[in-house]
Design an enzyme around this catalytic site. Structure first.
Site, PDB file in Angstrom:
ATOM      1  N   ASP A 181       1.138  -5.576 -10.657  1.00  0.00           N
ATOM      2  CA  ASP A 181       0.022  -6.119 -10.668  1.00  0.00           C
ATOM      3  C   ASP A 181      -0.789  -6.390 -11.922  1.00  0.00           C
ATOM      4  OD1 ASP A 181       0.966  -4.599  -8.550  1.00  0.00           O
ATOM      5  OD2 ASP A 181      -0.966  -3.928  -7.883  1.00  0.00           O
TER       6      ASP A 181
ATOM      7  N   HIS B   5      -4.402  -7.515 -11.852  1.00  0.00           N
ATOM      8  CA  HIS B   5      -5.544  -7.110 -11.237  1.00  0.00           C
ATOM      9  C   HIS B   5      -7.074  -7.500 -12.244  1.00  0.00           C
ATOM     10  CE1 HIS B   5      -5.310  -5.136  -7.670  1.00  0.00           C
ATOM     11  NE2 HIS B   5      -4.366  -4.321  -8.157  1.00  0.00           N
TER      12      HIS B   5
ATOM     13  N   ASP C 219      -1.209  -9.103  -6.449  1.00  0.00           N
ATOM     14  CA  ASP C 219      -2.316  -8.603  -6.831  1.00  0.00           C
ATOM     15  C   ASP C 219      -2.812  -9.113  -8.456  1.00  0.00           C
ATOM     16  OD1 ASP C 219      -2.454  -7.383  -4.624  1.00  0.00           O
ATOM     17  OD2 ASP C 219      -2.411  -5.451  -5.370  1.00  0.00           O
TER      18      ASP C 219
ATOM     19  N   ASP D   2      -8.944  -9.131  -8.355  1.00  0.00           N
ATOM     20  CA  ASP D   2      -9.577  -8.013  -7.860  1.00  0.00           C
ATOM     21  C   ASP D   2      -9.826  -6.933  -8.952  1.00  0.00           C
ATOM     22  OD1 ASP D   2     -10.743  -8.985  -5.805  1.00  0.00           O
ATOM     23  OD2 ASP D   2      -9.268  -8.303  -4.420  1.00  0.00           O
ATOM     24  N   ARG D   3     -10.928  -6.111  -8.931  1.00  0.00           N
ATOM     25  CA  ARG D   3     -11.135  -5.019  -9.710  1.00  0.00           C
ATOM     26  C   ARG D   3     -11.451  -5.519 -11.206  1.00  0.00           C
ATOM     27  NH1 ARG D   3     -10.813  -0.364  -7.141  1.00  0.00           N
ATOM     28  NH2 ARG D   3      -9.603   0.059  -5.459  1.00  0.00           N
TER      29      ARG D   3
ATOM     30  N   ASN E 285      -1.393  -7.546  -1.471  1.00  0.00           N
ATOM     31  CA  ASN E 285      -2.539  -7.176  -0.692  1.00  0.00           C
ATOM     32  C   ASN E 285      -3.793  -7.774  -0.888  1.00  0.00           C
ATOM     33  OD1 ASN E 285      -2.048  -4.851  -2.385  1.00  0.00           O
ATOM     34  ND2 ASN E 285      -3.753  -4.058  -1.385  1.00  0.00           N
ATOM     35  N   HIS E 286      -4.001  -7.966  -2.321  1.00  0.00           N
ATOM     36  CA  HIS E 286      -5.427  -8.197  -2.596  1.00  0.00           C
ATOM     37  C   HIS E 286      -5.549  -9.995  -2.857  1.00  0.00           C
ATOM     38  CE1 HIS E 286      -7.786  -4.899  -4.085  1.00  0.00           C
ATOM     39  NE2 HIS E 286      -6.661  -4.025  -4.076  1.00  0.00           N
TER      40      HIS E 286
ATOM     41  N   HIS F 113       5.656  -7.344  -2.939  1.00  0.00           N
ATOM     42  CA  HIS F 113       4.487  -6.662  -3.403  1.00  0.00           C
ATOM     43  C   HIS F 113       4.404  -5.150  -3.054  1.00  0.00           C
ATOM     44  CE1 HIS F 113       0.650  -5.658  -5.284  1.00  0.00           C
ATOM     45  NE2 HIS F 113       0.391  -5.348  -4.160  1.00  0.00           N
TER      46      HIS F 113
ATOM     47  N   ARG G  31      -2.123   4.780   2.809  1.00  0.00           N
ATOM     48  CA  ARG G  31      -3.147   3.536   2.595  1.00  0.00           C
ATOM     49  C   ARG G  31      -3.862   3.529   4.025  1.00  0.00           C
ATOM     50  NH1 ARG G  31      -2.275   0.968  -2.327  1.00  0.00           N
ATOM     51  NH2 ARG G  31      -0.157   1.628  -3.190  1.00  0.00           N
TER      52      ARG G  31
ATOM     53  N   HIS H  67       2.229  -2.575  -6.479  1.00  0.00           N
ATOM     54  CA  HIS H  67       1.538  -1.978  -5.848  1.00  0.00           C
ATOM     55  C   HIS H  67       0.917  -0.474  -5.982  1.00  0.00           C
ATOM     56  CE1 HIS H  67      -0.675  -2.203  -1.696  1.00  0.00           C
ATOM     57  NE2 HIS H  67       0.260  -1.332  -1.176  1.00  0.00           N
TER      58      HIS H  67
END
Length: 491
Positions: A235, A237, A264, A267-268, A296-297, A345, A393, A420
């Protein structure tokens, strides 16, 4: 970290230790303040064991689970807290947050509606109710007007010829419409100085990368020569300056320095646009030596909540945000390295009979489903004990060492690499060395204090080697700067 979610039934006051429970709760609150959420969860769990009748213990643990993205556990605890006290407003807040994180907008709206009735003068509750209600109505409207036949293809509506490059633009330019190494070096320098790529070139990259990914299978086979190095990153991110540090430590991508980025990307972190155009640029420059897996993002719901959608709209347009959704739908779901290592991922499956051929045949041009192999490739996590369990999750599953062994034996593989999950050292080796997690965003969200890591291996033996690193400074833009305002209760 505790993974216990099944609590004892409510017991009589004669059998509880209220004083001990309060002691554990107070200690947990202190660790929570220090952002040591795993320790806080363990202590809240002890408080619950000492006195399972107190709603606040579950609500507090729910909040800690939200912080480490265990949304399934957070939802369970929030629901438990409101079962114990049907007027406990904070419990409804927590449950709404967990449902939002899972994209369950209608369920979240019901809880916000309850909170506004309980607290009619609470402006924050009213704001969250209104925002959530807008999302529910928007989704309902889009569903009503959307059919298989009339669904808009954003890529077909882009007119590059109508986009003028202003004289004052001094940033990098594509050469004859193509990405070059010179362009990539100039682009990274532009981003380091907080500049912006011209929209015409940004759209061109997105259109070209969509065309490329559409021709790829859902499972990409990668060959690595015996003496060649290959790097796998987890990730990112939106942490652009940490991405630049990876290239400083390990060299720029090239035909002799291939990379796989394992989902990923966005995001964030609030430099997601910079990250994704850098990665897409290298993919176009070195298509056979630079690989990207969907995370997943890379989905509309996650992007709307965790900042990427807002960042693209801020830096470019809503149309571009929709185009990114189209592109992400075509990202490959997994890569098989030298027919020996599978990289995805999330993780493995709720069934024992999933084969590489089945993964190859997945129809991935869609938003991630709520179950099945595509969902699990993006969302699942390993667990230390044998067997399977519901996901912490709330999406995908948790799988044990026996599940990993069965999958590897069936598909004649050596081990799997996945991402992840934040890991303190940037990586973790589990399941007797057969399941490796790599996470490449150090000091995740500027709060977690974790190291980042990447994996290098050579084709001849495929033995993983780990490089870890600390976070580097970045401009004063906080993570989640573009996130949905509803997330303020989770931050």
């Amino acid at each position: 970290m505790s993974t216990e979610t099944q609590e004892k039934p409510i017991i009589s006051v004669n059998d509880v230790d209220e004083e001990l429970a309060e002691k554990y709760k107070s200690e947990a609150n202190e660790y929570f303040k220090k952002q040591d959420f795993d320790t806080a969860i363990d202590l809240y769990t002890k408080a619950i064991a000492a006195n399972p009748n107190v709603c606040i213990y579950y609500a507090n643990r729910s909040f800690a689970y939200l912080k480490i993205e265990c949304f399934g556990y957070a939802l369970h605890d929030a629901s438990r807290s409101v079962e114990l006290d049907k007027s406990y407003v904070k419990g409804f807040y927590r449950r709404a947050a967990a449902n939002m994180a899972l994209g369950k907008w209608k369920e979240a709206l019901k809880d916000y509606e309850f909170v506004t009735k309980m607290r009619p003068n609470d402006k924050d509750a009213k704001l969250k109710y209104n925002e959530c209600n807008k999302i529910v109505k928007k989704i309902a409207f889009e569903k009503a007007i959307s059919t298989e036949d009339n669904r808009k293809n954003i890529a077909d509506s882009i007119n590059l010829d109508a986009m003028t490059i202003e004289h004052e633009y001094e940033g990098p330019k594509l050469e004859n419409g193509k990405v070059t190494l010179k362009f990539m070096k100039e682009l990274m320098e532009l981003y380091k100085n907080q500049g912006k790529l011209h929209r015409k070139f940004a759209y061109k990259i997105l259109l070209d990368i969509k065309t490329y990914f559409m021709a790829q299978p859902s499972l990409v086979d990668v060959s690595i020569a015996d003496d060649n190095k290959f790097t796998v990153c987890g990730d990112i991110h939106g942490q652009f300056f940490d991405l630049m540090n990876v290239f400083e430590l390990n060299g720029l991508p090239s035909e002799t320095n291939p990379y796989l980025f394992n989902g990923d990307f966005v995001d964030r972190g609030s430099f997601s646009v910079e990250c994704i155009f850098t990665l897409f640029g290298f993919k176009l420059l070195f298509p056979n030596h630079f690989y990207m897996s969907r995370g997943n993002h890379e989905s509309a719901t996650m992007n709307q909540m965790y900042g990427f959608d807002g960042e693209v709209k801020s830096k470019y347009t809503a149309q571009m945000a929709d185009l990114f959704t189209e592109v992400y739908n075509w990202l490959p779901l997994a890569h098989c390295l030298n027919k020996r290592v599978l990289v995805m991922h999330g993780g493995l499956f709720s069934r024992d009979d999933v084969t590489l051929d089945e993964i190859r045949k997945i129809d991935r041009n869609r938003q991630p489903p709520e179950d099945g192999p595509m969902c699990e490739l993006l969302w699942s996590d390993p667990q230390p004990q044998d067997g399977r369990a519901p996901s912490k999750r709330g999406v995908g599953c948790q799988f044990g060492p026996d599940v990993t062994k069965t999958f590897l034996d069936l598909n004649k593989l050596d081990y799997v690499i996945r991402s992840h999950e934040v890991k303190n050292d940037g990586y973790e080796v589990a399941h007797d060395g057969k399941c490796i997690t790599v996470f490449s965003a150090p000091n995740y969200c500027d709060t977690m204090g974790n190291k980042g890591a990447f994996i290098t291996l050579k084709g001849q033996d495929m033995i993983p080697k780990y490089t870890t690193y600390e976070a580097v400074p970045h401009p004063n833009v906080k993570p989640m700067a573009y996130a949905n305002s509803l997330l303020s209760l989770m931050c």
